[in-house]
Scaffold this motif. Sequence first.
Motif, PDB file in Angstrom:
ATOM      1  N   SER A  95       0.669  -1.175   0.020  1.00  0.00           N
ATOM      2  CA  SER A  95      -0.598   0.094  -0.247  1.00  0.00           C
ATOM      3  C   SER A  95       0.647   1.449  -0.130  1.00  0.00           C
ATOM      4  O   SER A  95       2.057   1.084  -0.095  1.00  0.00           O
ATOM      5  CB  SER A  95      -1.361  -0.283   1.504  1.00  0.00           C
ATOM      6  OG  SER A  95      -0.423   0.185   2.418  1.00  0.00           O
ATOM      7  N   SER A  96       0.194   2.545  -0.060  1.00  0.00           N
ATOM      8  CA  SER A  96       1.118   3.635   0.068  1.00  0.00           C
ATOM      9  C   SER A  96       0.978   4.479   1.306  1.00  0.00           C
ATOM     10  O   SER A  96       1.595   6.036   1.226  1.00  0.00           O
ATOM     11  CB  SER A  96       0.530   4.285  -1.481  1.00  0.00           C
ATOM     12  OG  SER A  96       1.577   3.481  -2.628  1.00  0.00           O
ATOM     13  N   GLY A 137       1.823   3.563 -10.515  1.00  0.00           N
ATOM     14  CA  GLY A 137       1.361   4.662  -9.926  1.00  0.00           C
ATOM     15  C   GLY A 137       0.082   4.537 -10.372  1.00  0.00           C
ATOM     16  O   GLY A 137      -0.383   4.383 -10.832  1.00  0.00           O
ATOM     17  N   GLU A 138       0.108   5.953  -8.877  1.00  0.00           N
ATOM     18  CA  GLU A 138      -1.237   6.553  -8.937  1.00  0.00           C
ATOM     19  C   GLU A 138      -1.215   7.813  -8.803  1.00  0.00           C
ATOM     20  O   GLU A 138      -0.768   8.346  -8.252  1.00  0.00           O
ATOM     21  CB  GLU A 138      -2.386   5.381  -8.217  1.00  0.00           C
ATOM     22  CG  GLU A 138      -2.000   5.639  -6.538  1.00  0.00           C
ATOM     23  CD  GLU A 138      -2.214   4.571  -5.905  1.00  0.00           C
ATOM     24  OE1 GLU A 138      -2.079   4.488  -4.424  1.00  0.00           O
ATOM     25  OE2 GLU A 138      -3.884   4.282  -6.270  1.00  0.00           O
ATOM     26  N   PHE A 139      -2.052   8.669  -9.310  1.00  0.00           N
ATOM     27  CA  PHE A 139      -2.690  10.164  -9.006  1.00  0.00           C
ATOM     28  C   PHE A 139      -3.864  10.312  -7.981  1.00  0.00           C
ATOM     29  O   PHE A 139      -5.061  10.008  -8.481  1.00  0.00           O
ATOM     30  CB  PHE A 139      -2.902  10.376 -10.737  1.00  0.00           C
ATOM     31  CG  PHE A 139      -1.138  10.305 -11.477  1.00  0.00           C
ATOM     32  CD1 PHE A 139      -0.334  11.418 -11.228  1.00  0.00           C
ATOM     33  CD2 PHE A 139      -0.971   9.710 -12.268  1.00  0.00           C
ATOM     34  CE1 PHE A 139       0.812  11.922 -11.841  1.00  0.00           C
ATOM     35  CE2 PHE A 139      -0.002   9.670 -12.735  1.00  0.00           C
ATOM     36  CZ  PHE A 139       1.138   9.984 -12.788  1.00  0.00           C
ATOM     37  N   THR A 305       2.094   7.299  -5.288  1.00  0.00           N
ATOM     38  CA  THR A 305       1.263   7.885  -5.055  1.00  0.00           C
ATOM     39  C   THR A 305       1.216   9.294  -5.033  1.00  0.00           C
ATOM     40  O   THR A 305       2.283   9.359  -4.606  1.00  0.00           O
ATOM     41  CB  THR A 305      -0.026   7.674  -4.173  1.00  0.00           C
ATOM     42  OG1 THR A 305      -0.230   6.364  -3.762  1.00  0.00           O
ATOM     43  CG2 THR A 305      -1.277   8.279  -4.072  1.00  0.00           C
ATOM     44  N   MET A 306       1.080   9.831  -5.843  1.00  0.00           N
ATOM     45  CA  MET A 306       1.296  10.760  -6.921  1.00  0.00           C
ATOM     46  C   MET A 306       0.442  11.915  -6.543  1.00  0.00           C
ATOM     47  O   MET A 306      -0.805  11.945  -7.222  1.00  0.00           O
ATOM     48  CB  MET A 306       2.139  11.255  -8.116  1.00  0.00           C
ATOM     49  CG  MET A 306       3.249  10.182  -8.448  1.00  0.00           C
ATOM     50  SD  MET A 306       3.898  10.179 -10.457  1.00  0.00           S
ATOM     51  CE  MET A 306       2.464   8.843 -10.122  1.00  0.00           C
ATOM     52  N   GLY A 307       0.381  13.447  -5.968  1.00  0.00           N
ATOM     53  CA  GLY A 307      -0.567  14.237  -5.783  1.00  0.00           C
ATOM     54  C   GLY A 307      -0.024  15.558  -6.855  1.00  0.00           C
ATOM     55  O   GLY A 307       0.271  15.731  -7.077  1.00  0.00           O
ATOM     56  N   ILE A 308      -1.259  15.629  -7.177  1.00  0.00           N
ATOM     57  CA  ILE A 308      -1.065  17.011  -8.575  1.00  0.00           C
ATOM     58  C   ILE A 308      -2.182  17.851  -8.263  1.00  0.00           C
ATOM     59  O   ILE A 308      -3.068  17.300  -7.791  1.00  0.00           O
ATOM     60  CB  ILE A 308      -0.825  16.453 -10.110  1.00  0.00           C
ATOM     61  CG1 ILE A 308      -2.374  15.648 -10.517  1.00  0.00           C
ATOM     62  CG2 ILE A 308      -0.376  15.633 -10.086  1.00  0.00           C
ATOM     63  CD1 ILE A 308      -2.885  15.318 -11.677  1.00  0.00           C
ATOM     64  N   ASP A 309      -2.095  19.261  -8.575  1.00  0.00           N
ATOM     65  CA  ASP A 309      -3.327  20.094  -8.733  1.00  0.00           C
ATOM     66  C   ASP A 309      -3.310  20.093  -9.526  1.00  0.00           C
ATOM     67  O   ASP A 309      -2.861  20.620 -10.968  1.00  0.00           O
ATOM     68  CB  ASP A 309      -2.047  21.169  -8.205  1.00  0.00           C
ATOM     69  CG  ASP A 309      -3.115  22.653  -8.619  1.00  0.00           C
ATOM     70  OD1 ASP A 309      -4.446  22.288  -8.861  1.00  0.00           O
ATOM     71  OD2 ASP A 309      -2.743  23.894  -7.820  1.00  0.00           O
ATOM     72  N   LEU A 310      -5.002  19.710 -10.517  1.00  0.00           N
ATOM     73  CA  LEU A 310      -5.463  19.725 -11.822  1.00  0.00           C
ATOM     74  C   LEU A 310      -5.472  21.056 -12.270  1.00  0.00           C
ATOM     75  O   LEU A 310      -5.790  21.121 -13.671  1.00  0.00           O
ATOM     76  CB  LEU A 310      -6.669  18.782 -11.825  1.00  0.00           C
ATOM     77  CG  LEU A 310      -6.719  17.300 -11.441  1.00  0.00           C
ATOM     78  CD1 LEU A 310      -7.833  16.661 -11.632  1.00  0.00           C
ATOM     79  CD2 LEU A 310      -5.855  16.356 -12.475  1.00  0.00           C
ATOM     80  N   SER A 311      -5.814  21.792 -11.469  1.00  0.00           N
ATOM     81  CA  SER A 311      -5.915  23.480 -11.659  1.00  0.00           C
ATOM     82  C   SER A 311      -5.134  23.901 -13.133  1.00  0.00           C
ATOM     83  O   SER A 311      -4.782  24.817 -13.155  1.00  0.00           O
ATOM     84  CB  SER A 311      -6.802  24.311 -10.931  1.00  0.00           C
ATOM     85  OG  SER A 311      -5.598  24.364  -9.757  1.00  0.00           O
ATOM     86  N   ALA A 312      -3.354  24.046 -11.611  1.00  0.00           N
ATOM     87  CA  ALA A 312      -2.221  23.808 -12.866  1.00  0.00           C
ATOM     88  C   ALA A 312      -1.801  23.600 -14.098  1.00  0.00           C
ATOM     89  O   ALA A 312      -2.550  22.982 -14.145  1.00  0.00           O
ATOM     90  CB  ALA A 312      -1.404  23.562 -11.361  1.00  0.00           C
TER      91      ALA A 312
END
Length: 369
Positions: A95-96, A137-139, A305-312
Amino acid sequence: MLSLCLLLLLHLSGFGTAHPGSHDETAYFRSLVSSRSVHEARQKLARCSDHIKRKGLDARAATRRAAILDSYRGISHSGAGPKSSRSSTSQAVLSSSENPPCLLTPEATIGPFWVDGELIRSNVTDGEPGIPLILDGEFIDIHTCEPVEDVFWEIWNCNATGTYSGVQDFGHHHGDDDSNLDKTYLRGVQRTDKDGAAQFTTVFPGHYPGRATHIHVLAHVGATILPNNTVTGGHVAHIGQLFFDQDLIAAVESTPHYKANNVRITPNINDGIFNDVNSASGYDPILSYTRLGHSLDDGILAWTTMGIDLSASYEAESAASLTDHGGVAHFHGWSAHVPGAREIIVLVVGLGLVFWLARSFRQFCARSA
């Protein structure tokens, strides 16, 4: 006194001959990781771990990775792994959510070897030798903590001997060899599923001067698929790099294909980008991993697991483009630097100052001798 004067002259001459327009990737990265927007993103991301666990995303990720292990090795999950706290075949460690997910830092680490126009494909090895690497990977959306479906996840990394495909890089890897522009090994794009997940089969990266072992990642949001199996449109939401456990790097580098590279290895602790991420971000940029079999030659499964800001939305400058007619180099940005008028004036004035100071020191030293 004469020795002191000689030392000062050497220092001044070094100042005068320093390359005035070189791109300081680490300094640029440091300015971005300290920005307010990145700090705010980290705070939001830190709250996602509990949500991921409650929603069952973490459990599904562990099940997915266990299935990958089964499909590649067909042995029980109690098999031995490398001697590393990051390495395990237990369901819990697949797990992550035990640690905050990785935050992909915007624009900072695009590097000089990104090629736009790469193919959508899972297996990017193209026959390159080395230790097989399955990358899972998971976003996660840092605002909602929910998985992000339909992100086009792009990766690129160097091969076992430290060379990138698809680029023409004067003075570093490929000289003026145009044929490398048409190569595509260890590059590709994958589309994330409903769990925000996608996988690549690549080769564990080697190393090259001045950088720790790493994989580049980029997230395209809102892109569409073209008939030639590439993507267009949308925007680049985030860019980043993923690193590896130092013990694992040492084990891989001791194998035949990697030992052929005589360039000195830069450890994580000596990599400026790694240190800035690790010290300032509050998350761990090193991939979790386990072996696919009993031998390292069987390959490695690594995940994050990678966190992203979709608005960027960020501009990503490419070193080359892969077209239907082959690769095309872009001679700008990361390419060989051509100084402008202002830089030439600064250089001339700087050299004049150095020569004036050098003459003054010689006269002073002659009087003092």
